[in-house]
Structures are given as C-alpha cells and as structure tokens.
Design an enzyme around this catalytic site. Sequence first.
Site, PDB file in Angstrom:
ATOM      1  N   HIS A 162       4.492  -9.856   9.193  1.00 58.71           N
ATOM      2  CA  HIS A 162       3.233  -9.726   8.683  1.00 58.71           C
ATOM      3  C   HIS A 162       3.344  -8.463   7.535  1.00 58.71           C
ATOM      4  O   HIS A 162       1.530  -9.185   6.615  1.00 58.71           O
ATOM      5  CB  HIS A 162       3.248  -8.582   9.649  1.00 58.71           C
ATOM      6  CG  HIS A 162       1.733  -7.678   9.631  1.00 58.71           C
ATOM      7  ND1 HIS A 162       0.565  -7.840   9.359  1.00 58.71           N
ATOM      8  CD2 HIS A 162       1.566  -6.009   8.660  1.00 58.71           C
ATOM      9  CE1 HIS A 162      -0.529  -7.090   9.682  1.00 58.71           C
ATOM     10  NE2 HIS A 162      -0.035  -5.563   8.803  1.00 58.71           N
ATOM     11  N   HIS A 167      -0.023  -8.972   4.493  1.00 62.22           N
ATOM     12  CA  HIS A 167      -0.709  -7.659   3.202  1.00 62.22           C
ATOM     13  C   HIS A 167      -0.243  -8.493   2.286  1.00 62.22           C
ATOM     14  O   HIS A 167      -1.742  -7.982   1.076  1.00 62.22           O
ATOM     15  CB  HIS A 167      -0.362  -6.670   3.197  1.00 62.22           C
ATOM     16  CG  HIS A 167      -0.302  -6.124   4.229  1.00 62.22           C
ATOM     17  ND1 HIS A 167      -1.665  -5.289   4.694  1.00 62.22           N
ATOM     18  CD2 HIS A 167       0.399  -5.446   5.962  1.00 62.22           C
ATOM     19  CE1 HIS A 167      -2.293  -4.677   5.594  1.00 62.22           C
ATOM     20  NE2 HIS A 167      -0.777  -4.496   6.313  1.00 62.22           N
ATOM     21  N   GLU A 208      -6.704  -4.316   7.886  1.00 65.47           N
ATOM     22  CA  GLU A 208      -6.350  -4.277   9.109  1.00 65.47           C
ATOM     23  C   GLU A 208      -6.737  -5.803   9.627  1.00 65.47           C
ATOM     24  O   GLU A 208      -6.277  -7.076  10.244  1.00 65.47           O
ATOM     25  CB  GLU A 208      -5.306  -3.595   9.690  1.00 65.47           C
ATOM     26  CG  GLU A 208      -4.657  -2.405   8.830  1.00 65.47           C
ATOM     27  CD  GLU A 208      -3.471  -3.366   8.679  1.00 65.47           C
ATOM     28  OE1 GLU A 208      -2.925  -4.445   9.661  1.00 65.47           O
ATOM     29  OE2 GLU A 208      -1.898  -3.043   8.383  1.00 65.47           O
ATOM     30  N   SER A 227      -1.271 -12.592   9.839  1.00 63.17           N
ATOM     31  CA  SER A 227       0.205 -13.275  10.099  1.00 63.17           C
ATOM     32  C   SER A 227       0.178 -12.841  11.405  1.00 63.17           C
ATOM     33  O   SER A 227       1.236 -13.187  12.086  1.00 63.17           O
ATOM     34  CB  SER A 227       1.007 -11.659   9.410  1.00 63.17           C
ATOM     35  OG  SER A 227       0.782 -10.148  10.292  1.00 63.17           O
TER      36      SER A 227
HETATM   37  N1  TIH Z   1       0.236  -8.772  15.588  1.00 62.69           N
HETATM   38  C1  TIH Z   1       0.541  -8.885  14.006  1.00 62.69           C
HETATM   39  C2  TIH Z   1       1.383  -9.981  14.109  1.00 62.69           C
HETATM   40  O1  TIH Z   1       1.897 -10.712  15.222  1.00 62.69           O
HETATM   41  O2  TIH Z   1       1.642 -10.356  12.665  1.00 62.69           O
HETATM   42  C3  TIH Z   1       1.841  -7.391  13.306  1.00 62.69           C
HETATM   43  C4  TIH Z   1       1.161  -6.696  13.019  1.00 62.69           C
HETATM   44  C5  TIH Z   1       0.045  -5.957  12.620  1.00 62.69           C
HETATM   45  C6  TIH Z   1      -1.397  -4.833  12.672  1.00 62.69           C
HETATM   46  C7  TIH Z   1      -0.064  -3.752  13.598  1.00 62.69           C
HETATM   47  S1  TIH Z   1       0.681  -5.403  14.208  1.00 62.69           S
HETATM   48 FE   FE2 Z   2      -0.300  -4.473   8.496  1.00 65.40          FE
END
Ligand code: TIH
Ligand code: FE2
Length: 294
Positions: A162, A167, A208, A227
């Site tokens: 992630h 990011h 996000e 991600s």
């Molecule tokens: N859910 C995202 C992922 O599976 O890559 C990771 C997160 C992003 C924000 C909070 S947790």
């Molecule tokens: Fe993040």
Amino acid sequence: MFEEGQYFAPITKKGDGSVSVELSAGHPGLEDPTYRERRDRIATAAARWEPGEPPPLIDYTDAEHEVWRVVCEDLRGKHREYACREYLDGKEAFGLPEDHVPQLTELSTALAPLTGFAYQPAAGLVPLRDFYGALADHRFWATQYVRHHSVPLYTPEPDVLHEVVGHGNTLADRRFTQLYEAAGAAVRRVESDEALQFVSKVFWFTLEFGVVHEPDGLKAYGAGILSSPGEIEEFRQMTIRPLDLVDMGTTDYDITHYQEVLFAAKSFGQLQDVVGGFWDTCTDDSIEAMRLAA
Ligand code: TIH
Ligand code: FE2
C-alpha cells in the site's frame, strides 16, 4: 471511531527496545506465529530507527517477494483500466520493480529528483500530527511489512504494498505531492483536535480513497484503492458523492472493509482547486464554520 493515530497497528515496546505488534480480531495473521514474529521483527527495526537515518534494510523472504509479485501482476492491467492519468504518469516515472519488494531507502533515492519526497519507517501507530507534519517536510511515514499471504487482494491494514504501490506512485508526481504538502501544512496550522480530524477525514476521502471523472469513465486516484486488487474492481459500484469539503470532513468511515461511500472530483483540476485550496488556507475558525454548516 476516529483514532488519534494514523491507521497503523498499535505496538507495545519491551524493555530491550523490541516491539510487539497487536493484530486485531479477525486478522488473517492472528493465529500464524511465524507471521507474528516477522511483524514484530520488522516493527522492531523501525522502532530502533532514528530521524535522519535511512530506513532499515529488510531481508524480505522468497514468500514475501512472491506476495509482491502476485499483487503487482494482478494490478498491472487494472491500473491501466482504472487508475487516473496523473497516477499512471507517476507510475511510469517511478518505475517500481514488480518482481521483488524494494527497500524504502532506494525508493527515497528514486523520489529525490522527481519530487524530493523520502520515506521514513513506521513501527506502529503514528500520532496524526506527526504523520501529517512530516508531509509538510516531504517525508512519508510507511510500514515495511508485507500483508499476509492468504489475503493478497485486500488488507485492512496498510502494508508496504500500500505504501509503495499505492502512495509511492503518487509521491512520484508533483501534482500529487503538492496536495500531500498542503495537507501537512494545514495540520501544522490548525490547533484544535476537531480541525485536525476534519483535515484528516478530507485526506482519507481524497488521497486515500478519492475517485475522479475522466472522459472515459470514473478512475481512482486514492492510494487505498490503487493498492488493492480487490477493491479497485468494486469502487465504481459504490455510492459516489460529489466532491464536498463539509461532507468529506464530517463523514465517518470504517477502515476494515471496502469503502462504500466515495467522493468524486469532476477533474483533477477541481481536486487541486477545492481540496488543495482548502488545505492551503484553512484555519481553526474556517473549519469550525464548516462543521457548524454540516
Ligand atoms: N486496503 C488497502 C489494500 O488492501 O491495499 C490497504 C489500506 C489502505 C488504507 C487503509 S488500509
Ligand atoms: Fe495510506
């Protein structure tokens, strides 16, 4: 429901400086002692890091490299289809490896000429003011562990995939880093906890989990969607609301499952004007007035 720390897992520090990571109920790694030991080792390395040093080097295992490969391969086509233009530009400029987990320190070196951003390692929960304050200084707090191999398509906790695939590709493009920097400057400016939470929620629903209209459809620019090979296939079916600061700053969310409410910008330019403009100028008073309007 709103935590005072950025969404990383809570940790406990022991006398010798080593760290143990708390996993929440239902976490896929909860009953996996090898995974828990691994999480603790990686968090301990981060806890021993001192500001100014490069992030610790992690000896990723073949199994961890394999999770990275699986997710990157799955995301390759999905990014082409569902990621916004600016993200794809950042991804091309950054040129992340797809066959092994890269080290944060080499990524900081690659970001330096692009945007000047650098990673710093997060052992666990980072207080919100520290997390955002660092952005104002072009520093990004990041975890280094890899999600549990049983759930490569979605993790409720931010892992290195992630931080780097989500990011990192945005930290490689100036149009994004101007927004990150503005969010950091906003948090440095405001004093009340209510204003801090408002700014942080706007960050959640934009950098996000933001989505943006492009001529050929709705695209994702939020790192949490980009991600997750699972969530990136679902975001277009969620409730899509127009970009609205008061709505974003006062809406609650649950980090543990796919986001059911998303806010769509009409264009990346609208995101820069509305959200960038807000972070550039907001004060405790201006945010208080917005909260009263909700
Ligand atoms: N859910 C995202 C992922 O599976 O890559 C990771 C997160 C992003 C924000 C909070 S947790
Ligand atoms: Fe993040």
